[in-house]
Each structure stands twice: as structure tokens, then as C-alpha cells.
Design a protein around this motif. Structure first.
Motif, PDB file in Angstrom:
ATOM      1  N   GLY A 146       0.792  -1.227   0.000  1.00 38.83           N
ATOM      2  CA  GLY A 146       0.000   0.000   0.000  1.00 38.83           C
ATOM      3  C   GLY A 146       0.823   1.275   0.000  1.00 38.83           C
ATOM      4  N   CYS A 147       2.144   1.164  -0.024  1.00 46.18           N
ATOM      5  CA  CYS A 147       2.971   2.373  -0.059  1.00 46.18           C
ATOM      6  C   CYS A 147       2.690   3.167  -1.329  1.00 46.18           C
ATOM      7  CB  CYS A 147       4.460   2.010  -0.027  1.00 46.18           C
ATOM      8  SG  CYS A 147       5.026   1.318   1.530  1.00 46.18           S
ATOM      9  N   ILE A 148       2.458   4.473  -1.160  1.00 40.01           N
ATOM     10  CA  ILE A 148       2.240   5.365  -2.307  1.00 40.01           C
ATOM     11  C   ILE A 148       3.578   5.548  -3.034  1.00 40.01           C
ATOM     12  CG2 ILE A 148       1.587   7.725  -2.963  1.00 40.01           C
ATOM     13  CD1 ILE A 148      -0.796   6.459  -1.768  1.00 40.01           C
ATOM     14  N   LEU A 149       3.557   5.463  -4.346  1.00 36.17           N
ATOM     15  CA  LEU A 149       4.805   5.557  -5.114  1.00 36.17           C
ATOM     16  C   LEU A 149       5.602   6.818  -4.762  1.00 36.17           C
ATOM     17  CD1 LEU A 149       6.712   4.532  -7.329  1.00 36.17           C
ATOM     18  CD2 LEU A 149       5.222   5.609  -9.032  1.00 36.17           C
ATOM     19  N   GLU A 150       4.912   7.949  -4.652  1.00 37.81           N
ATOM     20  CA  GLU A 150       5.628   9.199  -4.366  1.00 37.81           C
ATOM     21  C   GLU A 150       6.310   9.175  -3.000  1.00 37.81           C
ATOM     22  OE1 GLU A 150       3.310  12.921  -4.567  1.00 37.81           O
ATOM     23  OE2 GLU A 150       4.926  13.599  -5.886  1.00 37.81           O
TER      24      GLU A 150
ATOM     25  N   ASP B 299      14.964   9.094  -1.944  1.00 36.82           N
ATOM     26  CA  ASP B 299      15.715  10.313  -2.230  1.00 36.82           C
ATOM     27  C   ASP B 299      16.651  10.647  -1.070  1.00 36.82           C
ATOM     28  OD1 ASP B 299      16.039  12.576  -4.123  1.00 36.82           O
ATOM     29  OD2 ASP B 299      15.423  13.739  -2.374  1.00 36.82           O
ATOM     30  N   ASN B 300      16.162  10.466   0.144  1.00 37.68           N
ATOM     31  CA  ASN B 300      16.993  10.722   1.325  1.00 37.68           C
ATOM     32  C   ASN B 300      18.175   9.776   1.438  1.00 37.68           C
ATOM     33  OD1 ASN B 300      15.370  12.803   2.209  1.00 37.68           O
ATOM     34  ND2 ASN B 300      13.974  11.421   3.273  1.00 37.68           N
ATOM     35  N   GLN B 301      18.056   8.619   0.818  1.00 37.45           N
ATOM     36  CA  GLN B 301      19.127   7.628   0.880  1.00 37.45           C
ATOM     37  C   GLN B 301      20.020   7.699  -0.363  1.00 37.45           C
ATOM     38  OE1 GLN B 301      18.676   5.201   3.511  1.00 37.45           O
ATOM     39  NE2 GLN B 301      16.725   6.128   4.093  1.00 37.45           N
ATOM     40  N   GLY B 302      19.673   8.590  -1.294  1.00 35.70           N
ATOM     41  CA  GLY B 302      20.482   8.705  -2.513  1.00 35.70           C
ATOM     42  C   GLY B 302      20.124   7.686  -3.587  1.00 35.70           C
ATOM     43  N   PHE B 303      18.879   7.241  -3.578  1.00 34.50           N
ATOM     44  CA  PHE B 303      18.419   6.279  -4.594  1.00 34.50           C
ATOM     45  C   PHE B 303      17.128   6.782  -5.244  1.00 34.50           C
ATOM     46  CE2 PHE B 303      21.355   3.894  -2.095  1.00 34.50           C
ATOM     47  CZ  PHE B 303      21.863   2.920  -2.930  1.00 34.50           C
ATOM     48  N   ILE B 304      16.724   6.132  -6.340  1.00 34.10           N
ATOM     49  CA  ILE B 304      15.446   6.478  -6.973  1.00 34.10           C
ATOM     50  C   ILE B 304      14.639   5.208  -7.230  1.00 34.10           C
ATOM     51  CG2 ILE B 304      16.352   8.530  -8.163  1.00 34.10           C
ATOM     52  CD1 ILE B 304      16.361   6.829 -10.754  1.00 34.10           C
TER      53      ILE B 304
ATOM     54  N   LYS C  57      20.693   7.343  -7.236  1.00 35.85           N
ATOM     55  CA  LYS C  57      20.271   8.620  -7.813  1.00 35.85           C
ATOM     56  C   LYS C  57      21.474   9.283  -8.476  1.00 35.85           C
ATOM     57  CE  LYS C  57      18.658  12.969  -5.883  1.00 35.85           C
ATOM     58  NZ  LYS C  57      18.369  13.558  -4.553  1.00 35.85           N
ATOM     59  N   LEU C  58      21.318   9.676  -9.704  1.00 39.02           N
ATOM     60  CA  LEU C  58      22.416  10.340 -10.401  1.00 39.02           C
ATOM     61  C   LEU C  58      22.108  11.826 -10.435  1.00 39.02           C
ATOM     62  CD1 LEU C  58      22.932   7.693 -13.199  1.00 39.02           C
ATOM     63  CD2 LEU C  58      24.204   7.957 -11.085  1.00 39.02           C
ATOM     64  N   SER C  59      23.144  12.625 -10.262  1.00 38.49           N
ATOM     65  CA  SER C  59      22.915  14.038  -9.966  1.00 38.49           C
ATOM     66  C   SER C  59      22.636  14.889 -11.190  1.00 38.49           C
ATOM     67  CB  SER C  59      24.131  14.589  -9.240  1.00 38.49           C
ATOM     68  OG  SER C  59      25.286  14.305 -10.010  1.00 38.49           O
ATOM     69  N   SER C  60      23.063  14.433 -12.355  1.00 43.34           N
ATOM     70  CA  SER C  60      22.994  15.332 -13.498  1.00 43.34           C
ATOM     71  C   SER C  60      21.890  14.930 -14.484  1.00 43.34           C
ATOM     72  CB  SER C  60      24.368  15.341 -14.169  1.00 43.34           C
ATOM     73  OG  SER C  60      24.276  15.200 -15.538  1.00 43.34           O
ATOM     74  N   VAL C  61      20.926  15.823 -14.647  1.00 44.36           N
ATOM     75  CA  VAL C  61      19.818  15.573 -15.576  1.00 44.36           C
ATOM     76  C   VAL C  61      19.784  16.695 -16.611  1.00 44.36           C
ATOM     77  CG1 VAL C  61      17.317  15.295 -15.797  1.00 44.36           C
ATOM     78  CG2 VAL C  61      18.479  14.395 -13.787  1.00 44.36           C
ATOM     79  N   ASN C  62      19.769  16.343 -17.885  1.00 42.30           N
ATOM     80  CA  ASN C  62      19.687  17.340 -18.951  1.00 42.30           C
ATOM     81  C   ASN C  62      18.539  17.008 -19.897  1.00 42.30           C
ATOM     82  OD1 ASN C  62      22.015  19.319 -18.789  1.00 42.30           O
ATOM     83  ND2 ASN C  62      23.078  17.382 -18.515  1.00 42.30           N
ATOM     84  N   ILE C  63      17.887  18.039 -20.378  1.00 42.79           N
ATOM     85  CA  ILE C  63      16.711  17.841 -21.224  1.00 42.79           C
ATOM     86  C   ILE C  63      16.780  18.727 -22.463  1.00 42.79           C
ATOM     87  CG2 ILE C  63      14.196  18.158 -21.328  1.00 42.79           C
ATOM     88  CD1 ILE C  63      14.227  17.355 -18.329  1.00 42.79           C
TER      89      ILE C  63
END
Lengths: 377, 377
Positions: A22-26, A33-38, A126-132
Motif C-alpha cells: 500500500g505504499c504510495i509511489l511518491e 531520495d533521502n538515501q540517494g536512490f530512486i 540517484k544520479l545528480s545530473s539531468v539534462n533535457i
């Protein structure tokens, strides 16, 4: 399942998360995020959807091109069967070849074989660099060739490759507020959104810029812009993610979520335009990198004449090209009887016999997924 | 299946390969190499193993940490059932949520539910830059912390993280010719091989060098060397891949292929050393990045007294830590009755009922995978 909403365990060495269904995805995304993962999946409904439901429906979403489907990232689960037995398959192992990997039966079977109660899932760091980048292509062939080049040249940092046609762009511009086309208004037929995710800001940006320059020179793209900050990045995503809302505001809409071989995917949109002529507006967009087309038909009103022009034509067309009539949305109640467009009779027979084996009285999500002819009790 | 060895189709835009089950893995690797792609799996037996067998046994191998398991990369397959029906599930789609994803039943069931005859698989583009480092760590905790750092800092380019202990290194040095320890001889307890694969030679190398420097400074590694050319790279891999051969040459060996949570994986090796004392040499190595330990016990001769010290202890230990008694090698004939160490009774019951459903007369690979008590005909 909303009361079963606890994180049970997280191992930061392996990146394996174990939690209740039942955990909400968000909430899981924030926790990680707090642990450095996604989470390896992300979708528009993250604020309300539950991970158990994501697994049961084999949710696809925006990160599939990079992290693959839930069949690859879900390492284990617990499910309750129709007879009340609890199947404990909640392993946290990347490799386990002891017997049949039954968890896959519960991924994507829409709750019809058992109720997922716990999930163990492999999460990427989690990787720090996102480009779009937001790009324009003159024709569909250029979009395809651009995809191939992006896979080669951006390689390991490519994390999204989405496309929309000019009809989709017009809808968004006409029906949503505060959105503008980031490219100078001109006659572009297709738009592509490319996202990269990596671990080095300067290098990733340089790589994407070089890729855009080469693509411009070779004529694969006719125009393009790289997001300069997070606000501009969000505004690019807002165009792509705003299409369903724009369609809804535009009026009645017939929606299809199809998987097709990339090379002839857009032919269906063009064929449909010929069939419908002036009667409706045909819009094509989706996850090009995954071969997933969202075909939407916006009509002045719901009309059986229009529907008769669309169905079963769209299913027959998809079937003829060995596509899937439901790429990510499942069959549910409405499409249960349409399963044969994408699955052979022998395969559906085996599905029905497994359903009968695990749920002989048909009490789990009845009338869904399998055709009614095969599930009469 | 060796006569069914044709490539049916390859789509370079999507990277999807469709082929018959008898294709030799190495032939597929060569075929793809010419197109600029690679197979998502690689293993020592590539020169003789067939893709249908790889799929049926859910082969793991060296690229799993990067490209995931076959449950993620196999997009479709064709299988012949015990009753002669051909199940055509040979889709080439990344997304298809129309009904149960039955192909997973045939991935890793060792031919006991059907014979895989055709396979469709997603292949990644070939990346040009490969770098390899051979490192020493003073203890197992450092190996674990190094893995975590590698995932974070090398991120998207990490493609292998293998480890061996000093006993494994000694065996290789003593029993294989032409192999030397690339690090100055001293008392290192653990060795780690890290491989990165990316699309930019200069950048990837710089990144790996910076990572090694930081790890050296922080004391995570006590020594290390980066391969300067392809010959040195091969010699590093030769150490890791030479361990099984060195063990065989050293004499009788008891072999276990286990998945365990990374944090306590090596405790089993140490516990086993205490149990066996001087009676045998206990060697630990494997795919640390996947939590996969190859525990090998090298004895002066096969001896029931030694075996009684090892089994069932090793299975009980693995079971207690929720590990898998067969990470990649399957259950086959020898371990069919040991399935309960890794799977719950309810789960094995469901497996047996699915076996009965698909193969009521038990003609497909009899006596394998499932315990004999559940498959008597």
C-alpha cells in the motif's frame, strides 16, 4: 491496501527496497531520495498510486527505456491467493534459479491471480545530473533515425526519448495555460524530448550539446533547444505530460495505448487520419524509445459513426503488425474480450487454465483480463 | 535444437533480435558485433551454449549487474508444450500488458514446462570504451563499501564488480600457467575486479582513475592497478575466470553457487573454514555486485566425512539468511529435492500444480527441478 504502507527494509549496499503493497509511489520516491536512490519507475499518478498496484498492473511510465520493466526490477513479492494461502516469494536476491519464477505471474495480471501484499524491488542510485532537450524533426523517419543515434551516441546516459506530433503540440498550446512552444513557431511536424541522466553535470551537458550539434548538421533535427535550468526543463516535460489533459479539455476523446514496431508505428496515425478525414482530429505521441504509441482521437462529440470507423480497425491494424493493443494500461474490463488481437488462442487457453488453477471460483477481480467466454463459472 | 540455428530478424532501431533457439551464443555475439550491438548476457560457455538453453536456464553471467536478468531482456519466445501445442509468444515489444506474461514461466524452468524454440531479445548498443581495474582490499567490509561507492561514483558506466579472496588468488597462481598477480606480492585478503563500459574512452578512464585515487586515499582499497591495454585487461579477467579451472586442477572440489545478502555473504566462507579446519581449503569468489557467491571447497580427496561437514550445513545457513541455494546454475537432477531450502512449501506446491497442468504425464525433463515427492506419476 492503504493500511499496509510501511517500508520494511532498505539495504543501501545493494539498493534493494522491501515494502508493503500500500505504499504510495511518491512516498517511496521521497524515502529513497533521502538515501540517494530512486525508484526504477515514475509516472504521472505517483501521488496516489500504490506500489502493489504498480506491480499488479506492470506499470510502465517514463523510465522504462533506462531501467527496464518491473519484470526485471521486482526481485520478489508476497501474494495472497484466492484460497487464502500466502505465497512468500519475497526474496531480495538478484539471482535465484531454484524452480519456477512464479512472481512474474503476479506482475501485470491485474490482481486476477492473487493480491500482491509486499514487494521487494531493486532501486538504482540517484544520479545528480539531468539534462533535457526539446527538438523538432521534419518527418517520422528523422525521429526514428534520431532515436538510433541517441542510443549510440548518448549510450548509457539516455533516460527518456518521447515524441509528439504537431497536432499534439497544437492541442497543448490551445487548451493549457502558461505553455508555449520553446521553438520558434514554424511548421515542424514532430517534436522529440530527450532526457539524459548521469553522474557528471559538465560532461553530460557537453555530450548532449555535441549530439545536438551533429544532429542539426546532418539534418536529423530541424531545430532544438537545451533546457538552461530546472524551470525550463519542467516546462519541456509539461508539454509532453500535458497532452492527456489538453485532450480532455478539447472534448470527447477515443484513447488507445498501443505497442508497435517503431518503424511503422506512425503509419497507423496517418491511416487513421485518412479514414476519419474531417470528422475528428487524430493525435499521435508517446514513448518512442519503447515503441509505445498513444493514439488519441479528439471528436466534436461521442458518435457511433466515428467509433465504427476506429474500431475494430485500430485493433486489426495493430494485430496485423504484431503489436499490443494495450502497451501499459492493461486489459481490465473493457478490453478483456479483445485479448485475441494480441495473443494467440493457445496462449489465452493456457492463461485461462492458470486462472482456473489459482482461482477456481473466479473471486479475484472477476470479469477482468480474460475473455468472458473462457471464464464462465 | 542445433539445427534450428537461424537469425530470423534484427531491427537496428530498437535493437531487437529474433532468432531460433539453437543459435550458439558466440555466433549471436559475432552477428550483433557487425551491427554495432552486443548480447545482454555473456558467459564462459558462450562457444557451445545455445540461446534457447540460456533462456531455459535463466543464465546469469558477467553482464547481469549492468543489463539485468533475462526476465528483463527477453521480450518474447515460442515454446512447444508437452501436448505438442506451439505457444507463440514471440512478441518484439518492450511493453505488452495484454494478459499474463506467460513467457516468464519458460525462463529458468529448465525445459520442464516446455521446449523453447524461438527467442526475441533486446540487445544494447555496443559501447566502445571498456576499462578494467584490479584492486586489493584489506577486509570484506571494504569490498562492500567499495561496491557502494562504485555504484554511486561510476554510476551508469559500471559493468562488472567481481571479487576473489586470497585463497582463490593462491590457487590460480599455483595451478595455472602464465598468470601473475598484477599487484606487488603482499598480504592482501581480497581482490576486486571492476569493469566500466561507456561511450567515451578519455572521459571514462579519467572517471575511473579519479575513483581509484579517492578510494586509495580513503583507505577503501590498499592497492590497485588500471589495465593499460587490452592484453593487460584480458590478464585481469583471466585471473577471475581461471578460478574454476585452477580448482579442478587442485583436486576434488565441492562447489556451491549461492545468492546471499551482500552484507553477510562472506561470513559463510569464514564459518565453513572454522568447521573444516585443516581438512580442506575453502575458497570464496563471485559476482559481488549481484550478491552471488561461488563457495568452493578443495579437498585432498572426496570424503563422506568432509561432505557431512558441508551439507546440509551450507544449505541451512543459506536458508536461514533467505539466500538461494542455486543463484545461476539451476536445480537440475541433483538439487531438485533441496528446493525447500530456498522456496516455501506453498510456493513449491503452486509450482507442482503448474507442472501438472502443462505436463500431466511428466514427459518434459523428468525428475528435474521439482522434488520427487511432488512429481510422482
Amino acid at each position: 491496501m492503504s493500511s499496509m504502507n510501511n517500508v520494511i527494509d532498505f539495504d543501501e549496499v545493494s539498493g534493494i527496497l522491501v515494502c508493503e503493497a500500500g505504499c504510495i509511489l511518491e512516498n517511496l520516491i521521497s524515502f529513497l531520495d533521502n538515501q540517494g536512490f530512486i525508484m526504477p519507475l515514475d509516472l504521472g499518478a505517483k501521488g496516489s498510486c500504490q506500489i502493489g498496484g504498480n506491480v499488479s498492473t506492470n506499470a510502465g511510465g517514463l523510465r522504462l527505456i533506462r531501467y527496464g520493466s518491473l519484470h526485471g526490477t521486482v526481485l520478489g513479492l508476497e501474494a495472497v491467493l484466492a484460497n487464502g494461502n500466502v505465497l512468500d516469494m519475497l526474496g531480495t536476491l538478484r539471482k535465484d534459479n531454484t524452480g519456477y519464477d512464479l512472481k512474474h505471474l503476479f506482475i501485470g495480471s491485474e490482481g486476477s491471480l492473487g493480491i500482491v501484499t509486499k514487494v521487494s524491488i531493486l532501486t538504482p542510485p540517484k544520479l545528480s545530473s539531468v539534462n533535457i532537450a526539446f527538438l523538432a524533426c521534419k518527418d517520422y523517419l528523422s525521429c526514428q533515425r534520431l532515436l538510433l543515434e541517441a542510443k549510440r551516441k548518448l549510450g548509457e546516459i539516455l533516460s527518456a526519448f518521447e515524441f509528439l506530433d504537431s497536432e499534439a503540440m497544437d492541442l497543448v498550446l490551445n487548451h493549457l495555460e502558461g505553455i508555449r512552444n520553446p521553438l520558434p513557431p514554424s511548421m515542424h511536424n514532430f517534436y522529440v524530448l530527450i532526457e539524459t541522466t548521469g553522474s557528471d553535470e559538465a560532461y553530460d551537458k557537453e555530450k548532449l550539446e555535441a549530439f545536438l550539434l551533429r544532429s542539426m548538421e546532418s539534418g536529423l533535427i530541424s531545430d532544438g533547444v537545451l533546457a538552461q535550468d530546472i524551470n525550463q526543463a519542467s516546462s519541456f516535460w509539461r508539454i509532453r505530460e500535458g497532452i492527456p489533459e489538453a485532450l480532455m479539455r478539447a472534448g470527447p476523446v477515443y484513447k488507445y495505448d498501443l505497442s508497435l514496431p517503431v518503424e511503422n508505428m506512425y503509419n497507423l496515425v496517418e491511416d487513421m487520419r485518412v479514414r476519419l478525414a474531417e470528422k475528428a482530429k487524430v493525435v499521435g505521441y508517446g514513448h518512442l524509445g519503447d515503441g509505445n504509441l498513444h493514439l488519441n482521437i479528439s471528436a466534436p462529440q461521442y458518435d457511433d459513426m466515428i467509433l465504427a470507423k476506429i474500431e475494430p480497425y485500430v485493433y486489426e491494424w495493430t494485430s496485423k503488425h504484431r503489436g499490443s493493443i494495450s502497451a501499459e494500461h492493461g486489459l481490465g474490463l473493457m478490453k478483456a474480450n479483445k485479448i485475441f488481437y494480441s495473443k494467440s488462442h493457445e496462449t489465452v487457453q493456457v492463461m485461462a487454465s492458470i486462472k482456473k488453477l489459482l482461482d477456481p471460483n473466479g473471486i479475484l477481480n472477476p470479469y477482468k483480463v480474460l475473455p468472458h467466454s473462457l471464464t464462465s463459472y
